[in-house]
Write a protein that holds these residues in place. Sequence first.
Motif, PDB file in Angstrom:
ATOM      1  N   VAL A  15      -7.183  -0.518  -9.441  1.00 33.10           N
ATOM      2  CA  VAL A  15      -5.975  -1.118  -8.891  1.00 33.10           C
ATOM      3  C   VAL A  15      -4.759  -0.437  -9.509  1.00 33.10           C
ATOM      4  O   VAL A  15      -4.674  -0.267 -10.720  1.00 33.10           O
ATOM      5  CB  VAL A  15      -5.944  -2.632  -9.178  1.00 33.10           C
ATOM      6  CG1 VAL A  15      -4.636  -3.246  -8.688  1.00 33.10           C
ATOM      7  CG2 VAL A  15      -7.133  -3.323  -8.517  1.00 33.10           C
ATOM      8  N   VAL A  16      -3.812  -0.039  -8.665  1.00 31.39           N
ATOM      9  CA  VAL A  16      -2.600   0.644  -9.113  1.00 31.39           C
ATOM     10  C   VAL A  16      -1.515  -0.381  -9.446  1.00 31.39           C
ATOM     11  O   VAL A  16      -1.180  -1.232  -8.630  1.00 31.39           O
ATOM     12  CB  VAL A  16      -2.083   1.612  -8.025  1.00 31.39           C
ATOM     13  CG1 VAL A  16      -0.758   2.243  -8.443  1.00 31.39           C
ATOM     14  CG2 VAL A  16      -3.123   2.689  -7.740  1.00 31.39           C
TER      15      VAL A  16
ATOM     16  N   GLU B  51      -3.469   2.271 -14.181  1.00 26.57           N
ATOM     17  CA  GLU B  51      -4.548   1.819 -13.313  1.00 26.57           C
ATOM     18  C   GLU B  51      -5.349   0.754 -14.043  1.00 26.57           C
ATOM     19  O   GLU B  51      -5.613   0.864 -15.238  1.00 26.57           O
ATOM     20  CB  GLU B  51      -5.456   2.987 -12.913  1.00 26.57           C
ATOM     21  CG  GLU B  51      -4.770   3.947 -11.957  1.00 26.57           C
ATOM     22  CD  GLU B  51      -5.691   5.060 -11.491  1.00 26.57           C
ATOM     23  OE1 GLU B  51      -6.415   5.622 -12.345  1.00 26.57           O
ATOM     24  OE2 GLU B  51      -5.692   5.358 -10.293  1.00 26.57           O
TER      25      GLU B  51
ATOM     26  N   LYS C  88       1.975   1.751  -3.596  1.00 29.52           N
ATOM     27  CA  LYS C  88       0.858   2.159  -4.449  1.00 29.52           C
ATOM     28  C   LYS C  88       0.452   3.610  -4.187  1.00 29.52           C
ATOM     29  O   LYS C  88       0.210   4.381  -5.122  1.00 29.52           O
ATOM     30  CB  LYS C  88      -0.347   1.244  -4.216  1.00 29.52           C
ATOM     31  CG  LYS C  88      -0.198  -0.138  -4.820  1.00 29.52           C
ATOM     32  CD  LYS C  88      -1.387  -1.013  -4.435  1.00 29.52           C
ATOM     33  CE  LYS C  88      -1.310  -2.382  -5.075  1.00 29.52           C
ATOM     34  NZ  LYS C  88      -2.394  -3.277  -4.595  1.00 29.52           N
TER      35      LYS C  88
ATOM     36  N   ASN D 256       1.824  -5.124  -9.782  1.00 36.09           N
ATOM     37  CA  ASN D 256       2.172  -4.483  -8.514  1.00 36.09           C
ATOM     38  C   ASN D 256       2.726  -5.512  -7.533  1.00 36.09           C
ATOM     39  O   ASN D 256       2.843  -6.703  -7.854  1.00 36.09           O
ATOM     40  CB  ASN D 256       0.960  -3.746  -7.940  1.00 36.09           C
ATOM     41  CG  ASN D 256      -0.233  -4.662  -7.755  1.00 36.09           C
ATOM     42  OD1 ASN D 256      -0.119  -5.797  -7.306  1.00 36.09           O
ATOM     43  ND2 ASN D 256      -1.415  -4.173  -8.113  1.00 36.09           N
TER      44      ASN D 256
ATOM     45  N   ASP E 263      -7.413  -1.678  -2.882  1.00 35.16           N
ATOM     46  CA  ASP E 263      -7.453  -0.712  -3.985  1.00 35.16           C
ATOM     47  C   ASP E 263      -8.883  -0.536  -4.482  1.00 35.16           C
ATOM     48  O   ASP E 263      -9.398   0.578  -4.602  1.00 35.16           O
ATOM     49  CB  ASP E 263      -6.587  -1.188  -5.155  1.00 35.16           C
ATOM     50  CG  ASP E 263      -5.109  -1.217  -4.830  1.00 35.16           C
ATOM     51  OD1 ASP E 263      -4.774  -1.349  -3.649  1.00 35.16           O
ATOM     52  OD2 ASP E 263      -4.299  -1.124  -5.760  1.00 35.16           O
ATOM     53  N   SER E 264      -9.506  -1.664  -4.807  1.00 37.47           N
ATOM     54  CA  SER E 264     -10.851  -1.617  -5.364  1.00 37.47           C
ATOM     55  C   SER E 264     -11.853  -1.046  -4.367  1.00 37.47           C
ATOM     56  O   SER E 264     -12.749  -0.282  -4.732  1.00 37.47           O
ATOM     57  CB  SER E 264     -11.296  -3.023  -5.791  1.00 37.47           C
ATOM     58  OG  SER E 264     -10.491  -3.511  -6.843  1.00 37.47           O
TER      59      SER E 264
ATOM     60  N   LYS F 130       0.593   6.631  -6.749  1.00 37.78           N
ATOM     61  CA  LYS F 130      -0.676   7.305  -7.043  1.00 37.78           C
ATOM     62  C   LYS F 130      -0.589   8.807  -6.811  1.00 37.78           C
ATOM     63  O   LYS F 130      -1.209   9.595  -7.542  1.00 37.78           O
ATOM     64  CB  LYS F 130      -1.761   6.695  -6.151  1.00 37.78           C
ATOM     65  CG  LYS F 130      -3.149   7.268  -6.313  1.00 37.78           C
ATOM     66  CD  LYS F 130      -3.896   6.622  -7.434  1.00 37.78           C
ATOM     67  CE  LYS F 130      -5.358   7.058  -7.438  1.00 37.78           C
ATOM     68  NZ  LYS F 130      -6.062   6.675  -8.664  1.00 37.78           N
TER      69      LYS F 130
ATOM     70  N   TYR G 288      -9.887   3.044  -2.907  1.00 38.02           N
ATOM     71  CA  TYR G 288      -9.194   4.097  -3.654  1.00 38.02           C
ATOM     72  C   TYR G 288     -10.165   5.030  -4.367  1.00 38.02           C
ATOM     73  O   TYR G 288      -9.871   6.203  -4.574  1.00 38.02           O
ATOM     74  CB  TYR G 288      -8.211   3.483  -4.652  1.00 38.02           C
ATOM     75  CG  TYR G 288      -6.897   3.064  -4.024  1.00 38.02           C
ATOM     76  CD1 TYR G 288      -6.798   2.816  -2.656  1.00 38.02           C
ATOM     77  CD2 TYR G 288      -5.750   2.903  -4.793  1.00 38.02           C
ATOM     78  CE1 TYR G 288      -5.604   2.417  -2.087  1.00 38.02           C
ATOM     79  CE2 TYR G 288      -4.543   2.503  -4.232  1.00 38.02           C
ATOM     80  CZ  TYR G 288      -4.475   2.263  -2.874  1.00 38.02           C
ATOM     81  OH  TYR G 288      -3.289   1.881  -2.315  1.00 38.02           O
TER      82      TYR G 288
ATOM     83  N   GLN H 105       0.806  -1.210   0.000  1.00 34.60           N
ATOM     84  CA  GLN H 105       0.000   0.000   0.000  1.00 34.60           C
ATOM     85  C   GLN H 105       0.852   1.279   0.000  1.00 34.60           C
ATOM     86  O   GLN H 105       0.488   2.264  -0.647  1.00 34.60           O
ATOM     87  CB  GLN H 105      -0.947   0.000   1.206  1.00 34.60           C
ATOM     88  CG  GLN H 105      -2.047  -1.041   1.102  1.00 34.60           C
ATOM     89  CD  GLN H 105      -2.944  -0.819  -0.101  1.00 34.60           C
ATOM     90  OE1 GLN H 105      -3.482   0.270  -0.284  1.00 34.60           O
ATOM     91  NE2 GLN H 105      -3.115  -1.847  -0.925  1.00 34.60           N
TER      92      GLN H 105
ATOM     93  N   ASN I   2      -4.971  -6.016  -3.312  1.00 38.57           N
ATOM     94  CA  ASN I   2      -5.749  -5.548  -4.460  1.00 38.57           C
ATOM     95  C   ASN I   2      -7.206  -5.275  -4.102  1.00 38.57           C
ATOM     96  O   ASN I   2      -7.851  -4.421  -4.707  1.00 38.57           O
ATOM     97  CB  ASN I   2      -5.656  -6.558  -5.610  1.00 38.57           C
ATOM     98  CG  ASN I   2      -4.313  -6.505  -6.325  1.00 38.57           C
ATOM     99  OD1 ASN I   2      -3.660  -5.470  -6.363  1.00 38.57           O
ATOM    100  ND2 ASN I   2      -3.895  -7.633  -6.884  1.00 38.57           N
TER     101      ASN I   2
END
Length: 205
Positions: free
Chosen positions: A147-148, A47, A21, A181, A116-117, A25, A120, A18, A113
């Motif tokens: 997702v990054v 992304e 990411k 990632n 992220d979803s 980001k 973010y 994280q 992941n």
Amino acid sequence: MTVKKVSLLVIALLIADQVLKIWVKTHMHLDEAIIVFPDWFQLRFIENNGAAFGMHIASGGGFDWGKLLLGIFRIVLAGGIAWLIGRLLRQRKKTPTGVIVGLALIFAGAVGNILDSAFYGLLFSESTPYSVARFGGHYAGFMMGKVVDMFYFPLFQWNNVPRFLRFLVDSNNYFFGAIFNLADAYISVAVVYLLLFQYKFLDKQ
């Protein structure tokens, strides 16, 4: 291996995933690349919508049901892996440490992941090629974040690739053009390790 040690390992893996990411980001433009080692290793910010096979099932309001279903599947899968780790730790004292570590890597990758979803889209403004995402924006709902990805290894160009092997190259014909990632790497490394070195234990189970 104890539950405490596994928990600390998973937490450390999630923090690393994280932190990287969030740094990408908030410090890079979308599709910006930083050359780490010339010709074969870049940090490239993209992304990923995260829907399986690019699936996008939109309603009249544009809601991505495919992404939501994939998110739910990931959560169920992560829960199953967590349950399996706990079961192996409690009931099977002879479980190899490598099996537990491998499952912990897969769990951490899945959760990384999922985060992220899930969040973010609530935490960040939308990334564009010309603006840097910042905290406090809102461009998607819960479970609708992107997702990054950032690791890019354009090993060599492969021109005139047969159609059935196109999945091995990117749009510029670079072999292994996938961008991924840390969470993806956790899962990939763990799966390969378990299949190569823990197959006897897995076969017995």
